[in-house]
Scaffold this motif. Structure first.
Motif, PDB file in Angstrom:
ATOM      1  N   VAL A   1      -1.184  36.469  62.295  1.00 59.48           N
ATOM      2  CA  VAL A   1      -1.840  37.289  63.309  1.00 59.48           C
ATOM      3  C   VAL A   1      -0.944  38.445  63.734  1.00 59.48           C
ATOM      4  CG1 VAL A   1      -3.136  35.312  64.184  1.00 59.48           C
ATOM      5  CG2 VAL A   1      -1.005  35.958  65.299  1.00 59.48           C
ATOM      6  N   TRP A   2      -1.593  39.503  64.206  1.00 53.31           N
ATOM      7  CA  TRP A   2      -0.922  40.594  64.904  1.00 53.31           C
ATOM      8  C   TRP A   2      -1.273  40.485  66.380  1.00 53.31           C
ATOM      9  CZ3 TRP A   2       2.436  44.275  63.042  1.00 53.31           C
ATOM     10  CH2 TRP A   2       2.567  44.348  61.645  1.00 53.31           C
ATOM     11  N   MET A   3      -0.322  40.855  67.239  1.00 54.34           N
ATOM     12  CA  MET A   3      -0.570  40.823  68.673  1.00 54.34           C
ATOM     13  C   MET A   3       0.060  42.028  69.343  1.00 54.34           C
ATOM     14  SD  MET A   3       2.157  38.014  70.138  1.00 54.34           S
ATOM     15  CE  MET A   3       2.227  38.870  71.726  1.00 54.34           C
ATOM     16  N   LEU A   4      -0.494  42.398  70.494  1.00 49.79           N
ATOM     17  CA  LEU A   4       0.019  43.518  71.279  1.00 49.79           C
ATOM     18  C   LEU A   4       0.824  42.981  72.453  1.00 49.79           C
ATOM     19  CD1 LEU A   4      -0.012  46.598  72.086  1.00 49.79           C
ATOM     20  CD2 LEU A   4      -2.035  46.035  73.459  1.00 49.79           C
ATOM     21  N   HIS A   5       2.040  43.534  72.631  1.00 48.31           N
ATOM     22  CA  HIS A   5       2.815  43.232  73.825  1.00 48.31           C
ATOM     23  C   HIS A   5       2.878  44.491  74.672  1.00 48.31           C
ATOM     24  CE1 HIS A   5       5.840  42.065  76.639  1.00 48.31           C
ATOM     25  NE2 HIS A   5       6.786  42.814  76.112  1.00 48.31           N
TER      26      HIS A   5
ATOM     27  N   LEU B   1       3.553  46.375  68.774  1.00 46.57           N
ATOM     28  CA  LEU B   1       2.787  45.446  67.955  1.00 46.57           C
ATOM     29  C   LEU B   1       3.728  44.475  67.260  1.00 46.57           C
ATOM     30  CD1 LEU B   1       0.201  47.912  66.363  1.00 46.57           C
ATOM     31  CD2 LEU B   1      -0.210  46.244  68.174  1.00 46.57           C
ATOM     32  N   TYR B   2       3.329  43.201  67.254  1.00 45.84           N
ATOM     33  CA  TYR B   2       4.146  42.151  66.670  1.00 45.84           C
ATOM     34  C   TYR B   2       3.321  41.370  65.640  1.00 45.84           C
ATOM     35  CZ  TYR B   2       7.748  42.937  70.180  1.00 45.84           C
ATOM     36  OH  TYR B   2       8.730  43.506  70.952  1.00 45.84           O
ATOM     37  N   HIS B   3       3.997  40.995  64.575  1.00 45.49           N
ATOM     38  CA  HIS B   3       3.384  40.210  63.503  1.00 45.49           C
ATOM     39  C   HIS B   3       3.917  38.784  63.602  1.00 45.49           C
ATOM     40  CE1 HIS B   3       2.411  40.010  58.883  1.00 45.49           C
ATOM     41  NE2 HIS B   3       1.621  39.248  59.610  1.00 45.49           N
TER      42      HIS B   3
END
Length: 266
Positions: free
Chosen positions: A256-260, A234-236
């Protein structure tokens, strides 16, 4: 200068809270998705309404309560400059949330089309029939597409974006986050952090990096490459913009948060 806080927060920052309220939570796979109460023209046969498993159609206006808001996160270079003439497959990585939401919107002030769809967590693709969007006038205007789920981060429910792959295009080395400002911006900066394996703190990767993508006029999409995303997790991502308008209070912020996730093995 906006910096990523390195510890968990007891309260959600305003930009995240606004995004959470705007996107909503996916809910369970069995739950019936309710269409958002958007302003529509009752005489328009293409108006936004429930159509089978989705809510789709035209609205009087597309609303956002934030100055700088995300409209797309993609993993490949396939263009959504306009809806393709025929169905297109939108795919995303599998997440452990309770479900997935998908939203497609036009990015042109004269054409206000929106699609909302809820899918079970096990689903990783949707075949979008673009015929209604094209009938609504979106034949030569750009569109944005977002997929997201809700995960617990620092013991708070957070919307987490799932990068979309459009069609069968090859993946990029980075992700493209598309933002739309509602005011003219002077500059943009980006910060990126990764949530550590224990889920207790953020590891900074990029801090207040000046982006050279301008100019940034109001209502024009900005395609921002997201740097530093390498390890799965997870990345912010925080993008902050200096407003050009005199007397504007504080920066415009997209938080935003995103999933890699690595691509599935073939």
């Amino acid at each position: 200068m906006l910096r990523i806080q390195l510890r968990g927060r007891a309260a959600l920052p305003p930009a995240v809270l606004t995004l959470l309220l705007a996107l909503g939570t996916p809910g369970t796979a069995a739950a019936q998705q309710a269409c958002d109460p958007l302003p529509t023209d009752a005489s328009d046969p293409l108006r936004y309404q429930r159509l089978g498993d989705r809510c789709e159609g035209t609205v009087v206006r597309l609303m956002s309560s934030t100055v700088l808001f995300p409209v797309s996160l993609t993993a490949n270079d396939a263009s959504l400059a306009s809806p393709p003439n025929g169905p297109v497959v939108l795919s995303w990585p599998r997440a452990r949330g309770s479900g997935v939401r998908l939203r497609v919107v036009t990015l042109h002030r004269g054409v206000n089309y929106r699609l909302d769809l809820a899918r079970p967590a096990a689903d990783t693709a949707y075949r979008w029939d673009t015929s209604r969007a094209r009938r609504a006038g979106a034949t030569a205007v750009p569109v944005g597409a977002l997929a997201w789920t809700t995960l617990s981060i620092f013991r708070q429910p957070m919307p987490v974006l799932l990068p979309l792959t459009v069609g069968a295009g090859a993946r990029r080395r980075d992700y493209l986050l598309t933002l739309v400002p509602q005011e003219d911006l002077r500059t943009l900066r980006i910060s990126v952090a990764r949530l550590d394996a224990g889920g207790t703190r953020e590891v900074p990767l990029v801090t207040d990096e000046l982006l050279r993508l301008g100019p940034y006029p109001a209502n024009s999409p900005i395609r921002v490459p997201v740097p530093g995303v390498t390890e799965p997790g997870l990345y912010h991502v925080i993008v902050s913009g200096e407003r050009r308008r005199a007397g504007a209070a504080g920066p415009a912020v997209a938080d935003v948060w995103m999933l890699h996730a690595p691509p599935p093995a073939r």
